[in-house]
Write a protein that holds these residues in place. Structure first.
Motif, PDB file in Angstrom:
ATOM      1  N   UNK A   1       3.887 -10.648  12.791  1.00 19.05           N
ATOM      2  CA  UNK A   1       3.250 -11.843  12.259  1.00 19.05           C
ATOM      3  C   UNK A   1       1.901 -11.990  12.945  1.00 19.05           C
ATOM      4  N   UNK A   2       0.947 -12.511  12.212  1.00 17.42           N
ATOM      5  CA  UNK A   2      -0.386 -12.739  12.765  1.00 17.42           C
ATOM      6  C   UNK A   2      -0.471 -14.155  13.313  1.00 17.42           C
ATOM      7  N   UNK A   3      -1.039 -14.266  14.496  1.00 16.34           N
ATOM      8  CA  UNK A   3      -1.257 -15.569  15.116  1.00 16.34           C
ATOM      9  C   UNK A   3      -2.754 -15.783  15.260  1.00 16.34           C
ATOM     10  N   UNK A   4      -3.252 -16.909  14.767  1.00 15.10           N
ATOM     11  CA  UNK A   4      -4.659 -17.243  14.945  1.00 15.10           C
ATOM     12  C   UNK A   4      -4.900 -17.598  16.402  1.00 15.10           C
ATOM     13  N   UNK A   5      -5.931 -17.002  16.993  1.00 17.57           N
ATOM     14  CA  UNK A   5      -6.292 -17.337  18.369  1.00 17.57           C
ATOM     15  C   UNK A   5      -6.716 -18.801  18.433  1.00 17.57           C
ATOM     16  N   UNK A   6      -6.616 -19.434  19.611  1.00 15.18           N
ATOM     17  CA  UNK A   6      -7.034 -20.840  19.726  1.00 15.18           C
ATOM     18  C   UNK A   6      -8.442 -21.027  19.191  1.00 15.18           C
ATOM     19  N   UNK A   7      -8.596 -21.962  18.285  1.00 13.07           N
ATOM     20  CA  UNK A   7      -9.886 -22.189  17.659  1.00 13.07           C
ATOM     21  C   UNK A   7     -10.635 -23.337  18.302  1.00 13.07           C
ATOM     22  N   UNK A   8     -11.806 -23.599  17.762  1.00  9.77           N
ATOM     23  CA  UNK A   8     -12.656 -24.661  18.305  1.00  9.77           C
ATOM     24  C   UNK A   8     -12.377 -26.014  17.667  1.00  9.77           C
ATOM     25  N   UNK A   9     -11.458 -26.061  16.678  1.00 14.38           N
ATOM     26  CA  UNK A   9     -11.142 -27.331  16.016  1.00 14.38           C
ATOM     27  C   UNK A   9     -10.298 -28.201  16.942  1.00 14.38           C
ATOM     28  N   UNK A  10     -10.679 -29.437  17.092  1.00  5.97           N
ATOM     29  CA  UNK A  10      -9.919 -30.384  17.907  1.00  5.97           C
ATOM     30  C   UNK A  10      -9.843 -31.708  17.165  1.00  5.97           C
TER      31      UNK A  10
END
Length: 437
Positions: free
Chosen positions: A146-155
Motif C-alpha cells: 500500500x502507498x502511504x503519503x508522506x507527511x504533507x504541509x497541510x495543517x
C-alpha cells in the motif's frame, strides 16, 4: 530536570532560543533518547516535524523513541539511490548520531523524502495485485503493498473558518497526542480513533489530511473498493495488510473513507464476506495480534446511523466530530480560492457569503463554475469578452440548491427519535439553533 546532564540542559536553552532550528532540536531529542527519556524525545521530534513536515530524520527518530521496529534495508541495487543522491546532512559529531546511516536504515520503511504531494486522490489503490488464476482459485486480488503519503504541509491552519470544529479536534484528539509526558502521566497510549460525520462535500477528507499534517504522520486513505475482493478471504487479508503497513510506517493516520460501506451493520448484511470484513476491522482496531501504537485511525461517513455499533465502542472509534457546512469565514475562504484565477470584477464576497447559507464546499465550487460558464457563454455570443460579475454569481447561487438539505432531512429524524445515549446531541443542538426541527 535534576537528573539531566549539563549538555542536555545547555541544548534545551539553545533550542528555546532558536525554536526553528530543526537539526539542533533533533540533536537534543537524540541525547534525550540515549539518556532514557523516550517520551521527551518523542515530543521534540514531533515539534521538529511541525517545523519541517516530512523530514525523514525526525520521523526515524520518533519511530525509534516510540519503540517502533523498522524494516532492514535491502542490499543496494543499481536502481537504488547512492550516497551522492542522498540529501546532504549535518556531519556527525564525535559520539553523535550518524544521520546518513539512519537514512539508509529506514529507506524501506519510510516513504521517500520527496514525493508528488499535490496529487488529488480520494482513495489509494494497492500498488500491485497477484494475477487472477484462470480457474478463479489461488490468491487472486490479494494486496501486496500500500502507498502511504508522506507527511504533507497541510495543517488545520489551512482549513478556512470552522473554528468550533478545529477547537474540538484540538481538545479531543490532537492535544493528547502532542503531549507524551501528559499521556504517560494519565495512562493514555499513543493511538486513537475519531469518527467524522456530516453532510457530503463539507471537507471531512481535507480535515483528516490536516490532522495528519498536525501530527507529522503519514497518510493512508482506504475506501471500500480498495479492500473488498470477490475471492473468499481476500477482503480480510486486505484489511489486515492496511493496518500492518500503517504499523510498519508509524506514525501514520489511517483514513477509512465511507465507513458505512467498510463497516456496515452486520445485522443488515446478507453476505458473510462483508460480515467477516467488519469483524477483521474490529480485530485490527483492537490491536489483538499487533500493537497499534502510533497508528491513528480516522473515519468519515455521511450516515453514521448505518455504521456497526461495535465500531463505536470505547477503544475503537470512540470519539465523534460533526463536520457541518462551512460557516461564513469558511465560505469566504472557499469562494476566494475558487475565484482566485478567474477574471472577476466588483465581486462583493460578503454579500455572496450571505446568499450561500448551508452550501457545502462542493456546492460553492459548483457555484463558481456555473458563474464562469455563464460569463463564458455570454462572451461567446456577443463576441466581446467580459468579466464574471455579481449578477453571474448571485444567479448561480439562486439556481444551485444546497446539497446538504436532503442530508439534514434524513438526519433530523435520527436526531429526534434515535439519539440513544446522546450520540447525536451535537447534531440536535445544531438543528435547534438553525430552527430545522
Amino acid at each position: 530536570m535534576s537528573d539531566e546532564s549539563p549538555l542536555i540542559r545547555s541544548l534545551r536553552a539553545a533550542v528555546a532560543a532558536a525554536p526553528d532550528d530543526v537539526p539542533l532540536r533533533l540533536h537534543l531529542a537524540e541525547l534525550l533518547l540515549a539518556a532514557g527519556h523516550s517520551d521527551q524525545a518523542v515530543t521534540e521530534a514531533a515539534v521538529a516535524l511541525q517545523h519541517a513536515p516530512g523530514d525523514a530524520d525526525a520521523r526515524a527518530l520518533m519511530m525509534r523513541a516510540m519503540g517502533v521496529p523498522t524494516a532492514p534495508a535491502d542490499p543496494v541495487s543499481p536502481a537504488a539511490p547512492t550516497e551522492a543522491d542522498l540529501p546532504s546532512q549535518p556531519p556527525s559529531e564525535p559520539g553523535g548520531f550518524d544521520w546518513t546511516a539512519a537514512e539508509r536504515e529506514i529507506e524501506d520503511a519510510v516513504p521517500p523524502r520527496f514525493v508528488t504531494s499535490e496529487r488529488a486522490m480520494d482513495s489509494l489503490a494497492p500498488a500491485t495485485e497477484a494475477p487472477i488464476a484462470a480457474d478463479g482459485g489461488g490468491d487472486a486480488g490479494s494486496v501486496s503493498a500500500w502507498d502511504i503519503d508522506a507527511p504533507g504541509s497541510v495543517s488545520l491552519a489551512d482549513v478556512g473558518g470552522m473554528h468550533e470544529v478545529k477547537d474540538r479536534l484540538e481538545a479531543a484528539f490532537l492535544a493528547p497526542m502532542r503531549n507524551p509526558e501528559l499521556r504517560r502521566l494519565f495512562g493514555k497510549s499513543l493511538r486513537g480513533g475519531l469518527l467524522l460525520y456530516g453532510p457530503p462535500g463539507c471537507g471531512k477528507t481535507f480535515i483528516a489530511r490536516a490532522v495528519a499534517g498536525e501530527l507529522g504522520a503519514g497518510f493512508l486513505s482506504v475506501s471500500v473498493n480498495d479492500v473488498l475482493d470477490m475471492w473468499i478471504g481476500n477482503s480480510e487479508r486486505n484489511m489486515h495488510e492496511v493496518f500492518e503497513t500503517a504499523r510498519r510506517q508509524a506514525p501514520c493516520v489511517v483514513f477509512l473513507d465511507e465507513l458505512d460501506a467498510l463497516g456496515a451493520k452486520r445485522s443488515r448484511s446478507h453476505h458473510s464476506e462483508m460480515r467477516n470484513t467488519v469483524n477483521q476491522l474490529l480485530t485490527e482496531l483492537d490491536g489483538v495480534d499487533a500493537v497499534n501504537e502510533g497508528v491513528f485511525v480516522l473515519a468519515a461517513t455521511n450516515v453514521p446511523w448505518d455504521v456497526d455499533i461495535a465500531l463505536r465502542r470505547p477503544g475503537r472509534l470512540d470519539r465523534t466530530l460533526l463536520v457541518l457546512p462551512p460557516d461564513a469565514p469558511a465560505r469566504e475562504a472557499i469562494l476566494r480560492y475558487h475565484l482566485r484565477d478567474r477574471p472577476i470584477e466588483s465581486v462583493d464576497l460578503g454579500r455572496l457569503v450571505k446568499a450561500t447559507e448551508d452550501f457545502s464546499g462542493a456546492d460553492l465550487a459548483h457555484l463558481c463554475d456555473s458563474a464562469a460558464e455563464s460569463a463564458l457563454l455570454d462572451s461567446a455570443r456577443t463576441g466581446t469578452v467580459r468579466m464574471i460579475n455579481m449578477t453571474d454569481l448571485l444567479a448561480a447561487a439562486k439556481d444551485v440548491r444546497p446539497s446538504t438539505e436532503p442530508w439534514f432531512a434524513a438526519a433530523r429524524n435520527v436526531a429526534m427519535f434515535a439519539n440513544d445515549g446522546g450520540m447525536y446531541d451535537d447534531l440536535l443542538a445544531y438543528l435547534k439553533k438553525k430552527r430545522k426541527l
